[in-house]
Design an enzyme around this catalytic site. Sequence first.
Site, PDB file in Angstrom:
ATOM      1  N   HIS A 289      68.240  37.016  97.196  1.00 42.79           N
ATOM      2  CA  HIS A 289      68.665  36.707  95.739  1.00 42.79           C
ATOM      3  C   HIS A 289      67.668  36.785  94.635  1.00 42.79           C
ATOM      4  CE1 HIS A 289      66.285  33.112  96.921  1.00 42.79           C
ATOM      5  NE2 HIS A 289      66.288  32.861  95.411  1.00 42.79           N
TER       6      HIS A 289
ATOM      7  N   GLU B 150      57.524  34.007  88.070  1.00 40.22           N
ATOM      8  CA  GLU B 150      56.901  32.854  88.679  1.00 40.22           C
ATOM      9  C   GLU B 150      55.315  32.850  88.764  1.00 40.22           C
ATOM     10  OE1 GLU B 150      59.683  34.187  89.877  1.00 40.22           O
ATOM     11  OE2 GLU B 150      61.215  32.797  90.127  1.00 40.22           O
TER      12      GLU B 150
ATOM     13  N   GLU C 202      52.529  21.488  94.469  1.00 44.21           N
ATOM     14  CA  GLU C 202      52.644  22.699  95.118  1.00 44.21           C
ATOM     15  C   GLU C 202      51.851  23.692  94.098  1.00 44.21           C
ATOM     16  OE1 GLU C 202      56.195  24.961  97.295  1.00 44.21           O
ATOM     17  OE2 GLU C 202      56.395  25.602  95.202  1.00 44.21           O
TER      18      GLU C 202
ATOM     19  N   HIS D 106      74.594  33.454  97.134  1.00 41.22           N
ATOM     20  CA  HIS D 106      73.890  33.022  95.863  1.00 41.22           C
ATOM     21  C   HIS D 106      74.785  33.189  94.737  1.00 41.22           C
ATOM     22  CE1 HIS D 106      70.692  32.049  93.175  1.00 41.22           C
ATOM     23  NE2 HIS D 106      70.071  31.475  93.992  1.00 41.22           N
TER      24      HIS D 106
ATOM     25  N   ARG E 253      64.929  37.732  91.827  1.00 42.25           N
ATOM     26  CA  ARG E 253      65.068  38.862  90.467  1.00 42.25           C
ATOM     27  C   ARG E 253      64.404  39.920  91.094  1.00 42.25           C
ATOM     28  NH1 ARG E 253      65.484  37.089  85.347  1.00 42.25           N
ATOM     29  NH2 ARG E 253      64.979  34.961  86.169  1.00 42.25           N
TER      30      ARG E 253
ATOM     31  N   ASP F 162      57.000  26.578  90.154  1.00 40.11           N
ATOM     32  CA  ASP F 162      56.583  27.683  89.484  1.00 40.11           C
ATOM     33  C   ASP F 162      57.790  28.063  88.510  1.00 40.11           C
ATOM     34  OD1 ASP F 162      58.406  28.825  91.349  1.00 40.11           O
ATOM     35  OD2 ASP F 162      56.543  29.945  92.397  1.00 40.11           O
TER      36      ASP F 162
END
Length: 736
Positions: free
Chosen positions: A273, A198, A184, A303, A275, A162
Amino acid sequence: MVIRKSHRAYIACTLIICCCMFVFMYDSIRTSKSAIIVENIANRILNSNLHYSFPLQSWIFPKLSEKERILIFFGTRPEVIKIAPVIQELKKSTHFVVTTIFTGQHAEIIHPFLTLFNINVDIWFNNTLEKGQSLNMLAGKLFIQTDLLQSEPNDIWMIQGDTTSAMVIATVAFHKKLRIAHVEAGLRTFNMYSPFPEEFNRKTISSIATYHFAPTENNRRNLVNEGIDNSRIFVTGNTVIDSAKYLELSNKTKYPKELNGRHADVLVLLTIHRRENIGRMDRLYNSIASVKCAKCLFVVPVHPNPHATKSARTICSRDSRFLCISPLPYEELHWMLSHSQFILTDSGGIQEEATWYNVPTLVLRNDTERGEAITAGIAKLVDELTIKPSMTYIIENINKRKNNKLFPYGDGNAAERICNILQTNKLPTASITIRSIVNKINASNVHQVEISANYFDRFKYSFKPSIAVVLQVFKRKTLHKQLEAASKQTLIPTTIVVVQNGFYVNLTAIIQQFRRQHPDIELQHIASSKNLRFHGRFHIAYMLEEDYVSVWDDDMLPRTEWLAYCVEYSRTHGHGLVGANGRTFESVDLATNKVIQRQLTGQNDFVGHTWTLPRVYLRYYLNMEPVSRYTGEDVQLAYALQQYGINSYLPPLKGEKSAPDIKESIDPNASFRTNQAPRELLFCTLLRHNFKFLRCKNCSDKKVLDKCIEQAEASAVSIVRDVLNLDKKNNVYAWS
């Protein structure tokens, strides 16, 4: 030796001509890959952003192989981990020529993973990422570089997951009218901004993909609910499990060097990590640190995201139980996964990989598109408020962990299935969805959709659905009428379950008589001296074997076509929940402390009186901790289902298809005659927890909802206590 820039073009042309002569002289090596090698050599000299950037292949090598070519794209660390097993499997095939393309997002950390999985990259995108660039700037660069790629009409472009690059590549392939294979596919949170971007990316890809490789049955169902042609969806398992299986079986996991020999009784992998967690990372870390666990060691791979780095370094400098280390090589990450007592993460891949090692996982997100692990009981969604009790429970029960493995994301053979599907399934280039056909009909006219059923014939399941009916008996003496109504349905139930709450009514004679008259229908009688209230019947319904279940209130007397009508309506409306009464929230009235509702035909916020749906969907309801066990099973069922994109519907009730209730002139047991404060409290509580309503005016106003909860709470608690005590006092053992 320094080559002047003005001479590079001449050198490139000379190399191209020499290589072309060599290829044409030796026909045995004339493959599409040789063309790419030539172009890569030229473009390295020309210092282009794209190692393969101009259409040499289209005019020098018009047709180099009879094999189909698959272009496989990846650019991030998770992508290469998940696509590597597919690359390895496809390269074994004699049916395909595989071209690998790296889109450049994780250029600095990708090489160890390429080495680990023995992947050679044929084409590289350069200068993909720049500090501070926006998503639109990233997408723009990717659009330009991807558009320069040349393809034959029968090529397949394969993407994974994604990412923004996957969305861009799918769009470019769509513009070129190429086949798109999406590995996926079907993951959904049903919240366009969580995760961002995503959720938008994967929904966009699904709308144009040719092959949808769904990891789980739930992912397949998500796609079907969105109108994707079921013949294009293939449940394969998740390829990340293939990679985990490969590492474990080949003994490639390694002890992390940066642990420097440190050990702990409770080893915990911690990664934050995403967003969506920017802005609350410090609060998450503080909540974790507040848990009393002297024997814990929280290993924090830092990260490269600067927001994640700052928060991680802060907690590690303040609390010695937190150990910040560099991002782990994949072999070392899997050592951590297999040796951790539990995991705290917002990573999608780690949620999946942890299931291979059966490690309890607390998911630091508001939503997850990977609900299978939660349904299986391996993972749980937590936030700043629920981290502490969840961690405490795991730590206190660390020695009671179950060893039985569950595999919600597959058995590690997904790549092999994908390869076999691509070899054997010849689909046309254009993508077709059920919804595109439905839109040709007047979707608002449900009766017309039913008349035009031939449009759906080729997309329906080939089997005739089986259905079970669940009836509840409390104090009303209506069971004999309901059993008769169930037995006369045009879609005859194979099983009828009578759930009796308390022994207020003697059902022995009624049950025995029905069994004699209808030996072809299995009648089960479940009686409890304890009042199971409203939730128990749905738990029992899930344990049956039929495809569909229909749960009836004890005052409902459906007519003969009701079950068939509900099943058909469900199947033509995204396999949704169908009821005999529909309710939609209109507003919250603080003057009367009521949530104003209205009944609509079609989609509603929730439905009642009867509930008909695919049986397997009840697992989402069972997986949710009830907000109230006393009342409101109807709205809580709708709330659980809508988290997975399953809507509630009231179909048009006409003639023999309707489900009227049993008309009683005076019914002292009717719920509407009781004080509704507990129900109003439940409505406001669910709305406060982001119930996805259709049209309510002020249901997003947190102040209004908090006031509603405050006003209803005191009287609701008192009413519930009194009713439960009265039930206990009056529950006479009528059978004795």
